[in-house]
Design a protein around this motif. Structure first.
Motif, PDB file in Angstrom:
ATOM      1  N   SER A  39      26.504  25.242  13.872  1.00 42.16           N
ATOM      2  CA  SER A  39      26.668  23.741  14.614  1.00 42.16           C
ATOM      3  C   SER A  39      27.938  23.278  14.998  1.00 42.16           C
ATOM      4  O   SER A  39      28.088  22.506  15.686  1.00 42.16           O
ATOM      5  CB  SER A  39      25.827  22.771  13.738  1.00 42.16           C
ATOM      6  N   VAL A  40      29.048  23.847  14.346  1.00 43.78           N
ATOM      7  CA  VAL A  40      30.323  23.694  14.700  1.00 43.78           C
ATOM      8  C   VAL A  40      30.869  24.431  16.080  1.00 43.78           C
ATOM      9  O   VAL A  40      30.795  25.673  15.724  1.00 43.78           O
ATOM     10  CB  VAL A  40      31.199  23.868  13.602  1.00 43.78           C
ATOM     11  N   SER A  41      31.447  23.831  16.574  1.00 39.55           N
ATOM     12  CA  SER A  41      32.233  24.448  17.978  1.00 39.55           C
ATOM     13  C   SER A  41      32.928  25.207  17.685  1.00 39.55           C
ATOM     14  O   SER A  41      33.771  25.017  16.497  1.00 39.55           O
ATOM     15  CB  SER A  41      32.341  23.463  19.112  1.00 39.55           C
ATOM     16  N   SER A  42      33.565  26.341  18.397  1.00 40.53           N
ATOM     17  CA  SER A  42      34.866  27.024  18.207  1.00 40.53           C
ATOM     18  C   SER A  42      35.993  26.257  18.238  1.00 40.53           C
ATOM     19  O   SER A  42      36.801  26.546  17.223  1.00 40.53           O
ATOM     20  CB  SER A  42      34.799  28.291  19.277  1.00 40.53           C
ATOM     21  N   ARG A  43      36.188  25.269  18.868  1.00 37.28           N
ATOM     22  CA  ARG A  43      37.249  24.221  18.792  1.00 37.28           C
ATOM     23  C   ARG A  43      36.482  22.946  18.736  1.00 37.28           C
ATOM     24  O   ARG A  43      36.407  22.464  20.032  1.00 37.28           O
ATOM     25  CB  ARG A  43      38.262  24.492  19.920  1.00 37.28           C
ATOM     26  N   ASP A  58      37.431  14.248  19.153  1.00 38.65           N
ATOM     27  CA  ASP A  58      36.472  15.224  19.245  1.00 38.65           C
ATOM     28  C   ASP A  58      36.908  16.150  20.333  1.00 38.65           C
ATOM     29  O   ASP A  58      37.537  15.475  21.426  1.00 38.65           O
ATOM     30  CB  ASP A  58      35.174  14.823  19.663  1.00 38.65           C
ATOM     31  N   LEU A  59      36.980  17.525  20.511  1.00 42.23           N
ATOM     32  CA  LEU A  59      37.437  18.250  21.526  1.00 42.23           C
ATOM     33  C   LEU A  59      36.289  18.674  22.287  1.00 42.23           C
ATOM     34  O   LEU A  59      36.317  19.967  23.174  1.00 42.23           O
ATOM     35  CB  LEU A  59      38.078  19.586  20.827  1.00 42.23           C
ATOM     36  N   GLY A  60      35.178  17.841  22.708  1.00 46.58           N
ATOM     37  CA  GLY A  60      34.155  18.171  23.564  1.00 46.58           C
ATOM     38  C   GLY A  60      33.312  18.999  22.937  1.00 46.58           C
ATOM     39  O   GLY A  60      32.720  20.121  23.307  1.00 46.58           O
ATOM     40  N   SER A  61      32.971  18.920  21.798  1.00 45.58           N
ATOM     41  CA  SER A  61      32.003  19.607  20.916  1.00 45.58           C
ATOM     42  C   SER A  61      30.717  19.768  21.413  1.00 45.58           C
ATOM     43  O   SER A  61      30.090  18.732  22.109  1.00 45.58           O
ATOM     44  CB  SER A  61      31.892  19.332  19.599  1.00 45.58           C
ATOM     45  N   THR A  62      30.081  20.624  21.462  1.00 47.57           N
ATOM     46  CA  THR A  62      28.533  20.723  21.656  1.00 47.57           C
ATOM     47  C   THR A  62      27.935  19.733  21.052  1.00 47.57           C
ATOM     48  O   THR A  62      26.918  18.933  21.424  1.00 47.57           O
ATOM     49  CB  THR A  62      27.851  22.113  21.629  1.00 47.57           C
ATOM     50  N   HIS A  79      39.735   5.448   4.209  1.00 47.49           N
ATOM     51  CA  HIS A  79      39.415   6.044   2.906  1.00 47.49           C
ATOM     52  C   HIS A  79      37.825   5.801   2.698  1.00 47.49           C
ATOM     53  O   HIS A  79      37.447   4.931   3.149  1.00 47.49           O
ATOM     54  CB  HIS A  79      40.161   5.255   1.919  1.00 47.49           C
ATOM     55  N   GLY A  80      37.062   7.031   2.554  1.00 46.42           N
ATOM     56  CA  GLY A  80      35.834   6.986   2.262  1.00 46.42           C
ATOM     57  C   GLY A  80      34.810   7.186   3.393  1.00 46.42           C
ATOM     58  O   GLY A  80      33.739   7.092   3.400  1.00 46.42           O
ATOM     59  N   ASP A  81      35.536   7.310   4.573  1.00 52.47           N
ATOM     60  CA  ASP A  81      34.684   7.423   5.848  1.00 52.47           C
ATOM     61  C   ASP A  81      34.033   8.713   5.634  1.00 52.47           C
ATOM     62  O   ASP A  81      34.370   9.845   5.077  1.00 52.47           O
ATOM     63  CB  ASP A  81      35.476   7.591   7.229  1.00 52.47           C
ATOM     64  N   GLU A  82      32.568   8.882   6.143  1.00 52.50           N
ATOM     65  CA  GLU A  82      31.615   9.908   6.145  1.00 52.50           C
ATOM     66  C   GLU A  82      31.838  10.484   7.761  1.00 52.50           C
ATOM     67  O   GLU A  82      31.527   9.805   8.593  1.00 52.50           O
ATOM     68  CB  GLU A  82      30.495   9.705   5.799  1.00 52.50           C
ATOM     69  N   VAL A  83      32.410  11.954   7.546  1.00 55.24           N
ATOM     70  CA  VAL A  83      32.548  12.503   8.945  1.00 55.24           C
ATOM     71  C   VAL A  83      31.548  13.790   9.203  1.00 55.24           C
ATOM     72  O   VAL A  83      31.289  14.208   8.130  1.00 55.24           O
ATOM     73  CB  VAL A  83      34.111  12.996   8.927  1.00 55.24           C
ATOM     74  N   ARG A  84      31.164  13.875  10.215  1.00 53.20           N
ATOM     75  CA  ARG A  84      30.224  15.006  10.429  1.00 53.20           C
ATOM     76  C   ARG A  84      30.478  15.947  11.732  1.00 53.20           C
ATOM     77  O   ARG A  84      30.668  15.014  12.797  1.00 53.20           O
ATOM     78  CB  ARG A  84      28.598  14.478  10.431  1.00 53.20           C
ATOM     79  N   PHE A  85      30.826  17.213  11.330  1.00 54.15           N
ATOM     80  CA  PHE A  85      31.006  18.150  12.685  1.00 54.15           C
ATOM     81  C   PHE A  85      29.768  18.784  12.748  1.00 54.15           C
ATOM     82  O   PHE A  85      29.311  19.775  11.971  1.00 54.15           O
ATOM     83  CB  PHE A  85      31.998  18.778  12.410  1.00 54.15           C
ATOM     84  N   GLY A  86      29.077  18.585  13.995  1.00 57.89           N
ATOM     85  CA  GLY A  86      27.512  19.241  14.111  1.00 57.89           C
ATOM     86  C   GLY A  86      26.743  18.787  12.981  1.00 57.89           C
ATOM     87  O   GLY A  86      26.634  17.281  12.729  1.00 57.89           O
ATOM     88  N   VAL A  87      26.185  19.680  11.992  1.00 61.52           N
ATOM     89  CA  VAL A  87      25.520  19.223  10.887  1.00 61.52           C
ATOM     90  C   VAL A  87      26.371  19.301   9.693  1.00 61.52           C
ATOM     91  O   VAL A  87      25.680  18.938   8.383  1.00 61.52           O
ATOM     92  CB  VAL A  87      24.225  19.986  10.713  1.00 61.52           C
ATOM     93  N   VAL A  88      27.624  19.781   9.525  1.00 62.94           N
ATOM     94  CA  VAL A  88      28.303  19.850   8.449  1.00 62.94           C
ATOM     95  C   VAL A  88      29.083  18.574   8.225  1.00 62.94           C
ATOM     96  O   VAL A  88      29.806  17.981   9.037  1.00 62.94           O
ATOM     97  CB  VAL A  88      29.477  20.964   8.725  1.00 62.94           C
ATOM     98  N   GLU A  89      28.911  17.994   6.942  1.00 62.35           N
ATOM     99  CA  GLU A  89      29.139  16.640   6.395  1.00 62.35           C
ATOM    100  C   GLU A  89      30.493  16.775   5.679  1.00 62.35           C
ATOM    101  O   GLU A  89      30.796  17.793   5.061  1.00 62.35           O
ATOM    102  CB  GLU A  89      28.048  16.160   5.470  1.00 62.35           C
ATOM    103  N   ALA A  90      31.394  15.864   5.719  1.00 60.71           N
ATOM    104  CA  ALA A  90      32.509  15.800   5.093  1.00 60.71           C
ATOM    105  C   ALA A  90      32.756  14.195   4.607  1.00 60.71           C
ATOM    106  O   ALA A  90      32.246  13.249   5.499  1.00 60.71           O
ATOM    107  CB  ALA A  90      33.743  16.281   6.054  1.00 60.71           C
TER     108      ALA A  90
END
Length: 168
Positions: A39-43, A58-62, A79-90
């Motif tokens: 779910s994470v784009s190459s870049r 965001d670099l134009g991710s799918t 501080h404490g922000d929930e970030v998500r790249f595709g379905v990967v949470e951080a």
């Protein structure tokens, strides 16, 4: 020091210190922070430090980049922000921020109990659950009344028969 704690779908956790001025996030190995998930784009995105602030781009991710549930193209991380790249949470762990200014003094607000209350005109119930309206069924009421009369008639007949059968 700021860091990004990543929670992979398989349950693995990765903690990455954000030491460089610019950190690229993506699936390819040449990214500063590689996340091997479909779910994470190459870049996918980059995190750039500008002074004490960390900017997420965001670099134009799918599948998009999200901060606290909202899709973003650019955001300042706190501080404490929930970030998500595709379905990967951080979760972003920065310096805990002290309030820039003191909180305003509280003021009392006068409240008054309503004298009347009425349903607004043209009010429509917006509940998805239908109102439970019990309607009277005349056939069911008649059957219950007939059953009660039948039981009373049977009891009266039994009393009469037993009274006649007993020796005097």
């Amino acid at each position: 020091m700021a860091k990004l704690q990543i929670f992979l779908p398989d349950g693995t956790q990765i903690s990455n210190d954000l030491q460089d001025e610019k950190i690229t996030v993506g699936r390819l190995a040449d990214n500063s922070l590689q996340i091997d998930d479909a779910s994470v784009s190459s870049r996918h995105a980059e995190i750039e430090q500008e002074g004490d602030a960390f900017h997420l781009h965001d670099l134009g991710s799918t599948n998009g980049t999200f901060v606290n549930g909202e899709q973003v193209t650019d955001a300042v991380l706190r501080h404490g922000d929930e970030v998500r790249f595709g379905v990967v949470e951080a979760v972003f762990h920065g310096e805990e921020e002290a309030p820039d200014q003191p909180l305003p003094e509280s003021t009392s607000v006068a409240s008054e109990v309503a004298k009347i209350s009425s349903r607004p005109e043209q009010f429509v119930n917006s509940s998805p659950i239908p109102k439970n309206v019990k309607s009277k069924d005349p056939l069911a009421a008649g059957l219950v009344a007939a059953a009660v009369l039948g039981i009373l008639a049977f009891a009266a007949a039994a009393v009469i028969i037993l009274g006649m059968a007993s020796p005097v």
